[in-house]
Design an enzyme around this catalytic site. Structure first.
Site, PDB file in Angstrom:
ATOM      1  N   GLY A 123      43.701  41.612  38.995  1.00 10.87           N
ATOM      2  CA  GLY A 123      44.032  42.918  39.553  1.00 10.87           C
ATOM      3  C   GLY A 123      44.520  43.874  38.489  1.00 10.87           C
ATOM      4  N   GLU A 173      44.347  38.293  34.930  1.00  9.62           N
ATOM      5  CA  GLU A 173      43.058  38.909  34.599  1.00  9.62           C
ATOM      6  C   GLU A 173      43.131  40.373  35.016  1.00  9.62           C
ATOM      7  OE1 GLU A 173      40.748  37.644  32.867  1.00  9.62           O
ATOM      8  OE2 GLU A 173      41.453  35.577  32.795  1.00  9.62           O
ATOM      9  N   CYS A 220      36.304  45.451  36.179  1.00  9.32           N
ATOM     10  CA  CYS A 220      37.319  45.389  35.116  1.00  9.32           C
ATOM     11  C   CYS A 220      36.714  45.482  33.728  1.00  9.32           C
ATOM     12  CB  CYS A 220      38.138  44.109  35.255  1.00  9.32           C
ATOM     13  SG  CYS A 220      37.144  42.605  35.266  1.00  9.32           S
TER      14      CYS A 220
END
Length: 488
Positions: free
Chosen positions: A200, A222, A257
């Site tokens: 997140g 992560e 991401c």
């Protein structure tokens, strides 16, 4: 008069305590440690995907309007590959690793034994809600842990489906799902875990890490960051442009991401690059990309408003050279390119996580490294497009990021022989392939000695001769050992 639906049970701290107690009992009993149990769970997960692929794709479309290809390949397909790899390699991963021993413990042998950590918590993200929920679970199963999965409440259809499918297909005494939002996550974080795996943003990661610290629980975080793309002029521009588009808008419309966050190129090359983007984007998404079925929507109105705030800043709105259209009703923003963006603008101060792509111009491409450093932090990924050997070497030496890719974007995510994870503000720890197994394992050192070869050196009374010989043994120098034995 019809019966009223039963209220859903509240998940609170006490519920969490009881659940962890049950899972720990299963773990202590050794249920999760056997190779046979691990194989049964991974095969069940594969069966779950094969029998419910249409439902999974539908849930992802409901949550994010995610195109079928992205759902099938980037979420389901990649997870299937993770399961298959674990099934193929797990027996090898589980074997003790032989370790060398030194003169210090001679005669002896040694090995490193991988053992499961215990009961672990996986907190997932909304942007790839299926893959990012279950990919860490594959590693946790392979390592032999009991597991609680907390899917993201921002992808409610996928969260609900995960809860149902996992209950139907996997071992409920060892693997559980907890749905909900902040109260449920808070209740989970109050428990003692043997590891927490969180995917997140940095803000929530700090909350997770603070909660973990109370129990000395290790974490894998992560996260993300502003992943740069450096574009040189000596390249196949069409291929480079298409690969950047695939990594930006082809990955959940920028909500990934490792999505390219901004581009750095020279002033001389920028216009040519923008023209190439315009051409290729129209080929991919048509003249009206807001109507394209191949672009995901923004996850919710809060993120939609956040992106518009970045886009509508006074110093930014005039920099739009392509796109900028938005559809508030359907939460869609067209692929948008901004040229010559000021480094002090809002869009350059936070991870964009959406379909906006700023371009920063420099006089010489070597200045790109200073730009990346000046923006602070260490991104999850960084990309370079060039054919220059020296520039590639400089990129690898000077750019600190979770992972680097030369002449493509995002594809390192699919390579299970590489660790995937961040550094600094982009996270800690890594996973994928054997790295997932290692993330949920403790590497236990084991040294074996016999009763033979016992020496009086380590026992009192201590003498100068014993001291010299022990110092020589610890140094590992054969010459010093000989001299000590000779009393020199």
């Amino acid at each position: 008069m019809g019966s009223q639906p039963e209220d859903k049970a509240v998940f609170d701290t006490e519920s969490g305590k009881e659940m962890v107690k049950e899972l720990r009992a299963s773990f202590v009993a050794g249920k999760t440690k056997s190779y046979e149990w691990k194989v049964s769970q991974l095969k069940a997960m594969l069966k779950m995907m094969e029998e419910n692929e249409a439902q999974i794709i539908f849930a992802l479309r409901d949550d994010l309007s995610k195109p079928e290809l992205e759902s099938s390949i980037y979420e389901i397909g990649m997870l299937k590959n993770s399961c298959r790899l674990a099934l193929k390699e797990m027996k090898h991963w589980m074997k003790p690793e032989k370790a060398k021993t030194s003169l210090t413990t001679f005669p002896s042998t040694a090995e490193i034994v991988s053992e499961p950590l215990g009961v672990v918590l996986v907190i997932s993200a909304w942007n790839y809600p299926f893959l990012l929920s279950l990919d860490p679970v594959v590693g946790a199963i392979a390592a032999g842990n009991a597991i609680v999965l907390k899917p993201s409440e921002l992808a409610p259809a996928t969260s609900s489906l995960l809860a149902k499918l996992i209950a139907d297909y996997l071992d409920g005494s060892c693997i559980k799902v907890v749905e909900g939002a902040v109260p449920e996550t808070t209740a989970l974080l109050e428990q003692k875990w043997d590891k927490i795996f969180y995917t997140g943003n940095g803000r929530v990661a700090r909350i997770v890490m603070a909660a973990a610290a109370k129990h000395l629980t290790p974490v894998v975080l992560e996260l993300g960051g502003k992943s740069p793309v450096i574009v040189d002029s000596d390249i196949d521009l069409k291929v480079a442009t298409r690969r950047i588009i695939a990594g930006k808008w082809g990955c959940n419309n920028g909500q990934a991401c490792i999505s390219p966050d901004y581009i750095i190129t020279t002033k001389d090359y920028a216009v040519k690059l923008v023209d190439s983007f315009k051409c290729e984007l129209e080929k991919f998404y048509g003249k009206n990309p807001l109507e394209s079925k191949d672009l995901s929507r923004i996850v919710n109105s809060n993120h939609f408003d956040r992106l518009l705030k970045l886009l509508d800043e006074d110093k930014i709105s005039s920099k739009i050279v392509h796109g900028g259209e938005r559809d508030e009703t359907n939460l869609k923003i067209a692929p948008t390119i901004l040229l010559d963006v000021p480094k002090n603008s809002l869009i350059m101060k936070e991870e964009i996580f959406g379909p906006l792509l700023p371009i920063i111009m420099v006089d010489k491409l070597e200045g790109s490294f200073d730009v990346i450093k000046s923006l602070g932090g260490k991104p999850l990924a960084a990309y370079l497009f060039t054919n220059k050997t020296k520039l590639k070497a400089k990129f690898v030496a000077e750019v600190s990021a979770g992972g680097l890719v030369v002449n493509d974007t995002t594809v390192h995510l699919a390579e299970h022989n590489l660790p995937f994870g961040g550094v600094g503000d982009s996270g800690m720890g890594s996973y994928h392939g054997k790295f997932s197994f290692d993330a949920f394992s403790h590497k236990k050192a084991v040294l074996y000695r016999s009763f033979g070869g016992d020496s009086s050196l380590r026992y009192p009374p201590y003498t100068r001769g014993k001291l010299r010989l022990l110092q020589a043994l610890l140094s590992g120098s054969v010459l010093r050992i000989i001299r000590a034995l000779l009393g020199c």
